[in-house]
Design an enzyme around this catalytic site. Structure first.
Site, PDB file in Angstrom:
ATOM      1  N   ASP A 255      -9.392 -36.252  13.217  1.00 36.42           N
ATOM      2  CA  ASP A 255     -10.104 -36.028  11.322  1.00 36.42           C
ATOM      3  C   ASP A 255     -11.419 -36.762  11.416  1.00 36.42           C
ATOM      4  O   ASP A 255     -11.392 -35.916  10.070  1.00 36.42           O
ATOM      5  CB  ASP A 255      -8.952 -37.745  11.230  1.00 36.42           C
ATOM      6  CG  ASP A 255      -7.465 -37.270  11.251  1.00 36.42           C
ATOM      7  OD1 ASP A 255      -7.376 -36.550  10.467  1.00 36.42           O
ATOM      8  OD2 ASP A 255      -6.747 -38.103  11.038  1.00 36.42           O
TER       9      ASP A 255
ATOM     10  N   ASN B  56      -3.015 -35.081  -4.940  1.00 31.50           N
ATOM     11  CA  ASN B  56      -2.167 -35.281  -4.892  1.00 31.50           C
ATOM     12  C   ASN B  56      -1.269 -34.114  -5.261  1.00 31.50           C
ATOM     13  O   ASN B  56      -1.578 -33.198  -5.384  1.00 31.50           O
ATOM     14  CB  ASN B  56      -2.064 -36.670  -6.027  1.00 31.50           C
ATOM     15  CG  ASN B  56      -2.874 -36.392  -6.859  1.00 31.50           C
ATOM     16  OD1 ASN B  56      -2.917 -34.884  -7.125  1.00 31.50           O
ATOM     17  ND2 ASN B  56      -2.816 -37.081  -7.649  1.00 31.50           N
TER      18      ASN B  56
ATOM     19  N   SER C  14       0.285 -35.362   4.610  1.00 34.10           N
ATOM     20  CA  SER C  14      -0.026 -35.079   6.277  1.00 34.10           C
ATOM     21  C   SER C  14       1.137 -35.720   7.584  1.00 34.10           C
ATOM     22  O   SER C  14       2.389 -36.147   6.710  1.00 34.10           O
ATOM     23  CB  SER C  14      -0.921 -36.266   6.589  1.00 34.10           C
ATOM     24  OG  SER C  14      -1.100 -35.725   8.008  1.00 34.10           O
TER      25      SER C  14
ATOM     26  N   GLU D 183       2.717  12.688   0.155  1.00 33.56           N
ATOM     27  CA  GLU D 183       3.111  11.689  -0.348  1.00 33.56           C
ATOM     28  C   GLU D 183       3.015  12.095  -1.944  1.00 33.56           C
ATOM     29  O   GLU D 183       2.071  11.102  -2.913  1.00 33.56           O
ATOM     30  CB  GLU D 183       2.080  10.769  -0.208  1.00 33.56           C
ATOM     31  CG  GLU D 183       1.862   9.745   1.120  1.00 33.56           C
ATOM     32  CD  GLU D 183       1.743   8.636   1.144  1.00 33.56           C
ATOM     33  OE1 GLU D 183       0.388   8.497   0.254  1.00 33.56           O
ATOM     34  OE2 GLU D 183       1.617   7.604   1.880  1.00 33.56           O
TER      35      GLU D 183
ATOM     36  N   GLN E 131      -7.951 -31.160 -14.653  1.00 30.98           N
ATOM     37  CA  GLN E 131      -9.380 -31.115 -14.591  1.00 30.98           C
ATOM     38  C   GLN E 131     -10.419 -30.414 -14.019  1.00 30.98           C
ATOM     39  O   GLN E 131     -11.197 -29.830 -14.589  1.00 30.98           O
ATOM     40  CB  GLN E 131      -9.801 -32.678 -15.935  1.00 30.98           C
ATOM     41  CG  GLN E 131     -10.338 -33.403 -15.509  1.00 30.98           C
ATOM     42  CD  GLN E 131      -9.246 -34.607 -15.037  1.00 30.98           C
ATOM     43  OE1 GLN E 131      -7.685 -34.387 -14.807  1.00 30.98           O
ATOM     44  NE2 GLN E 131      -9.468 -35.931 -15.580  1.00 30.98           N
TER      45      GLN E 131
ATOM     46  N   HIS F  94      -6.257  13.638  -4.085  1.00 35.57           N
ATOM     47  CA  HIS F  94      -6.231  12.603  -2.392  1.00 35.57           C
ATOM     48  C   HIS F  94      -6.496  13.907  -1.723  1.00 35.57           C
ATOM     49  O   HIS F  94      -7.713  13.893  -0.416  1.00 35.57           O
ATOM     50  CB  HIS F  94      -5.175  12.073  -2.187  1.00 35.57           C
ATOM     51  CG  HIS F  94      -5.750  10.608  -2.630  1.00 35.57           C
ATOM     52  ND1 HIS F  94      -5.502  10.356  -3.861  1.00 35.57           N
ATOM     53  CD2 HIS F  94      -5.756   8.882  -2.415  1.00 35.57           C
ATOM     54  CE1 HIS F  94      -5.237   9.308  -4.038  1.00 35.57           C
ATOM     55  NE2 HIS F  94      -5.180   8.484  -3.440  1.00 35.57           N
TER      56      HIS F  94
ATOM     57  N   TYR G 288     -13.140 -29.883  -3.880  1.00 34.20           N
ATOM     58  CA  TYR G 288     -12.412 -31.153  -4.426  1.00 34.20           C
ATOM     59  C   TYR G 288     -12.143 -32.524  -3.389  1.00 34.20           C
ATOM     60  O   TYR G 288     -11.600 -31.663  -2.503  1.00 34.20           O
ATOM     61  CB  TYR G 288     -11.203 -30.707  -5.027  1.00 34.20           C
ATOM     62  CG  TYR G 288     -10.329 -31.667  -5.460  1.00 34.20           C
ATOM     63  CD1 TYR G 288     -11.250 -32.160  -6.392  1.00 34.20           C
ATOM     64  CD2 TYR G 288      -9.387 -32.864  -4.998  1.00 34.20           C
ATOM     65  CE1 TYR G 288     -10.851 -33.480  -7.311  1.00 34.20           C
ATOM     66  CE2 TYR G 288      -9.431 -33.748  -5.634  1.00 34.20           C
ATOM     67  CZ  TYR G 288      -9.867 -33.999  -6.983  1.00 34.20           C
ATOM     68  OH  TYR G 288      -9.260 -34.984  -7.784  1.00 34.20           O
TER      69      TYR G 288
ATOM     70  N   GLN H 184      -0.928 -41.506  11.347  1.00 32.87           N
ATOM     71  CA  GLN H 184      -0.050 -40.870  10.277  1.00 32.87           C
ATOM     72  C   GLN H 184       0.251 -41.651   9.235  1.00 32.87           C
ATOM     73  O   GLN H 184       0.085 -41.358   8.262  1.00 32.87           O
ATOM     74  CB  GLN H 184       0.269 -39.502  11.664  1.00 32.87           C
ATOM     75  CG  GLN H 184       0.628 -38.976  10.371  1.00 32.87           C
ATOM     76  CD  GLN H 184      -0.628 -37.972  10.218  1.00 32.87           C
ATOM     77  OE1 GLN H 184      -1.853 -37.620  10.852  1.00 32.87           O
ATOM     78  NE2 GLN H 184      -0.788 -37.474   8.450  1.00 32.87           N
TER      79      GLN H 184
ATOM     80  N   HIS I 257      -0.874 -43.142   5.822  1.00 29.90           N
ATOM     81  CA  HIS I 257      -1.933 -41.946   5.205  1.00 29.90           C
ATOM     82  C   HIS I 257      -0.721 -41.959   3.567  1.00 29.90           C
ATOM     83  O   HIS I 257      -1.067 -42.518   2.484  1.00 29.90           O
ATOM     84  CB  HIS I 257      -1.394 -40.915   5.814  1.00 29.90           C
ATOM     85  CG  HIS I 257      -2.308 -39.999   6.279  1.00 29.90           C
ATOM     86  ND1 HIS I 257      -4.521 -40.188   5.828  1.00 29.90           N
ATOM     87  CD2 HIS I 257      -3.098 -39.744   7.049  1.00 29.90           C
ATOM     88  CE1 HIS I 257      -4.744 -40.182   6.791  1.00 29.90           C
ATOM     89  NE2 HIS I 257      -3.836 -39.299   7.607  1.00 29.90           N
TER      90      HIS I 257
ATOM     91  N   GLU J 175       1.806 -29.949  11.487  1.00 29.16           N
ATOM     92  CA  GLU J 175       0.252 -30.087  11.256  1.00 29.16           C
ATOM     93  C   GLU J 175      -0.764 -30.943  12.127  1.00 29.16           C
ATOM     94  O   GLU J 175      -1.752 -29.735  12.936  1.00 29.16           O
ATOM     95  CB  GLU J 175       0.264 -31.087   9.447  1.00 29.16           C
ATOM     96  CG  GLU J 175      -1.723 -31.410   8.829  1.00 29.16           C
ATOM     97  CD  GLU J 175      -2.060 -32.332   8.854  1.00 29.16           C
ATOM     98  OE1 GLU J 175      -1.662 -32.965   8.115  1.00 29.16           O
ATOM     99  OE2 GLU J 175      -2.978 -31.890   7.912  1.00 29.16           O
ATOM    100  N   HIS J 176      -0.395 -31.499  12.697  1.00 30.63           N
ATOM    101  CA  HIS J 176      -1.015 -32.148  13.806  1.00 30.63           C
ATOM    102  C   HIS J 176       0.252 -32.047  15.207  1.00 30.63           C
ATOM    103  O   HIS J 176       1.528 -33.038  14.980  1.00 30.63           O
ATOM    104  CB  HIS J 176      -1.509 -33.769  13.659  1.00 30.63           C
ATOM    105  CG  HIS J 176      -2.368 -33.493  12.551  1.00 30.63           C
ATOM    106  ND1 HIS J 176      -2.223 -34.529  11.118  1.00 30.63           N
ATOM    107  CD2 HIS J 176      -4.130 -33.389  12.483  1.00 30.63           C
ATOM    108  CE1 HIS J 176      -2.911 -34.190  10.483  1.00 30.63           C
ATOM    109  NE2 HIS J 176      -3.951 -33.770  11.285  1.00 30.63           N
TER     110      HIS J 176
END
Lengths: 430, 430
Positions: free
Chosen positions: B356, B209, B233, B410, B186, B415, B124, B255, B258, B322-323
């Site tokens: 990036d 998003n 981010s 068990e 969708q 088994h 995506y 940063q 963003h 993250e960074h």
């Protein structure tokens, strides 16, 4: 078992469909318990342990002394078996460490990855009729090998208010840091939020019933990682005329005894095998202590006769079984074609139960077709990887303009500027 | 930016808390769209593309001719930049293939793992103001390297009903099999269920998003794997007196641009650095096209003065950024201590924007503290591992009794019996 001959490919999905394992409807129950744990901590754990397990506890943690004492409560034979199984599991998982290599992707641009242990992990071992100590080995050994700083384990107390000594001994053998006598939704919620006694963990592992599964999903949504989605256990056997009907039947039954919803499927292109397997099933079933459960699972199970080994392979990849037993001559021809499966058992002398306990592979595996996208638990499951990069002045002189152009085209000026200020400085200094 | 000096450890969590990113409330919207896609297929995709993107489409797939034509619509400079970035990304990810080794865990018991590609994956790429073609490279290159059989990509059409040519060119460069002009909930629903035109995939990757995030969570619950949880981010910079205020400010701003909810944190033990960074922030901010967004993000951002580099490291591991940018002398001392981070940028000449776009590491990284349990996207993300085992007769003679003992303990007779029938045969034959 239902015998299906020469099934058209269009019908594979519908005939081999798994029972629906939808835990959405349990969400309200999970949300209620989670909400109380978040608010009341241990108090909520006491309450739900009484409500669900019928046991009145006033502390969650099992004493170190009780863990140590477990050793004297087990047969030497069983202890020795656990030690051997643990050794094999450790050997296989230890070999999964990977070296990190520094890659110079272009001149002066060095990149690498470093694997680090997840600091706090929570293991869940179900209760129920039998003590699943093997799961302690399968989760605890790779957790400790990975170097997880805090490895905690939750398991429900038995009706007598005690945890089975085989589970405690396995915890001791593996080196689990802390053991809690809490089960079900409340165990998962306790590890997800943390309470006065149970530490909040970063990832939760382990099998469980539909309540535990729903609770793990909820934990995942509030930011705790989980090992994988769970569903009823399943086996598919691909067999030709060289397979032993007696062994095939025994393997089918060893899966069927797990539960009435177990999925058990034999796929063969050797029609003569089918009758022998059916006779053996009948015969062996009678001797089993869990024959009622196994018989029920067999009712929903299938023997599928296909035209060729190629078709069997395609069917198997389409089904993506948790356990795949391959009992054929020239198995090498099939191995290369196996694309989707949790764990594969090759030849006449590799029963699936070997992997459940002692061959060394992990028995926590993707069910319900999840093997199309998920691996079973491994050393990696207890680690994560951090990428690193270091660029020299020369490297940035070369690569900087590429970054500037791309950043500007994505309309991210400041991304470009972070390169520009550096390039200006390099040019000024040179 | 707010400057916080010598923060007590007890307050780290509360002061550095991230904005809440709870997508539970979007669940109804997601369920509605998913339900219609399941029922109506492409027709539902047309409907929601009109409703959410304001574009009337009557087919979902982008023509091959339009993808090919993208090449002539881009500047040579940008195309060349994409080629170089793609080469670095490919080089870094290609080195991530691992050899599988056969381990003899005990005599006659051979176990190994085989990595296989996930057959169908969906990527995506968000729409919005800028064309995020870099994400096409970051997801498409490892997907194709892994050998995924079908790699499809969804991205929303622009207001003009077209997809930005830079995105289509990146798809062409990388070899994406099929591109669909569908976005948002969708798109995720289409790939999760499959429609007349979009294939059902086994795993979905990519940023988005809050609606996309909620849709990916829903997809995950109906059995489709996802890359990782997503959130705004973030960057953390650890800097001492050897850091350049100009570079530090540029990285913070890259940063901050963003989004208003971006998290931007500078941690230093060199008090003299702070004033210079503040001045540079002020100065550089004015020149940015996205200065309003960046200024808003900076309002919620922090400069934290700590006592020592050790404390900075502990704070960083606790935050799990993250960074993580490390601009200090003797960085080697810090590197070993980094336990939780998505991607790390070392030294004065390694801006975060390098990762990036073009250094070669992946920019799809764990946010919101998920780096405590998750890795960023890598070659592994597009593969899964199958374990194999083969036991010889001799191997089963040795190991079989261990399995029998454990299975019986068990209470899983079948088994145990799967081993017993084989041991009996071996003994009979010998």
């Amino acid at each position: 078992m239902q015998v299906i001959k020469y099934l058209a490919k269009e019908s594979w999905n519908s005939v081999l469909t798994r029972p629906i394992f939808n835990v959405d409807e349990l969400e309200d129950a999970v949300n209620l318990v989670f909400g109380e744990i978040k608010r009341d901590g241990d108090k909520a754990l006491f309450k739900y342990t009484l409500q669900y397990d019928g046991v009145n506890i006033n502390k969650t943690e099992v004493n170190r002394a009780d863990i140590d004492a477990s050793e004297s409560m087990l047969d030497d034979e069983l202890k020795q078996a656990l030690v051997i199984a643990a050794k094999n599991i450790r050997t296989f998982h230890e070999a999964q460490f990977q070296d990190s290599e520094v890659i110079e992707t272009s001149e002066g641009v060095r990149c690498w990855r470093k694997s680090t242990a997840i600091e706090k992990v929570g293991l869940y071992v179900p209760g129920g009729s039998a003590p699943l100590f093997s799961t302690v080995l399968m989760l605890g050994i790779p957790a400790k090998l990975a170097g997880c700083g805090e490895v905690v384990l939750c398991t429900p107390p038995g009706k007598n208010g005690k945890i089975n000594p085989a589970i405690l001994y396995a915890c001791k053998l593996v080196g689990i840091d802390r053991v809690f006598q809490v089960g079900g939704i409340q165990a998962i919620g306790g590890m997800a939020y943390g309470t006065e006694s149970i530490p909040k963990v970063h990832k939760i592992f382990g099998p469980g019933n539909q309540y535990v599964t729903a609770a793990k999903q909820r934990a995942n949504r509030i930011g705790v990682a989980i090992d994988m989605p769970a569903g009823p256990s399943e086996v598919m056997i691909l067999a030709d005329e060289t397979a032993e009907p007696e062994f095939v039947a025994a393997d089918l039954l060893s899966q069927a005894e797990h539960g009435a919803d177990s999925q058990v499927i034999l796929v063969t292109w050797a029609e003569q095998l089918i009758e022998g397997v059916e006779q053996e099933l009948e015969k062996q079933l009678q001797a089993l202590s869990r024959r009622d459960v196994a018989a029920k699972a067999l009712e929903n199970s299938k023997i599928v006769l296909v035209k060729s080994k190629e078709e069997a392979l395609e069917l198997s990849n389409s089904y993506a079984p948790e356990h795949l037993i391959v009992s054929v001559k020239d198995e090498g021809l099939l191995i290369d074609g196996i694309k989707n499966a949790g764990s594969v058992f090759l030849g006449n002398y590799t029963p699936e139960s070997a992997g459940d306990y002692a061959s060394g592979t992990n028995h926590t595996l993707p069910t319900n077709g999840a093997a199309k996208a998920y691996s079973g638990v491994s050393l990696d499951s207890f680690m994560k990887s951090i990428s690193f990069q270091k660029i020299s002045e020369k490297g940035l002189l070369n690569l900087g303009p590429v970054i500037e152009i791309m950043a500007k085209a994505e309309q991210l000026d400041a991304h470009s500027n972070a390169v520009t200020v550096r390039l200006n400085k390099i040019k000024l200094n040179s």
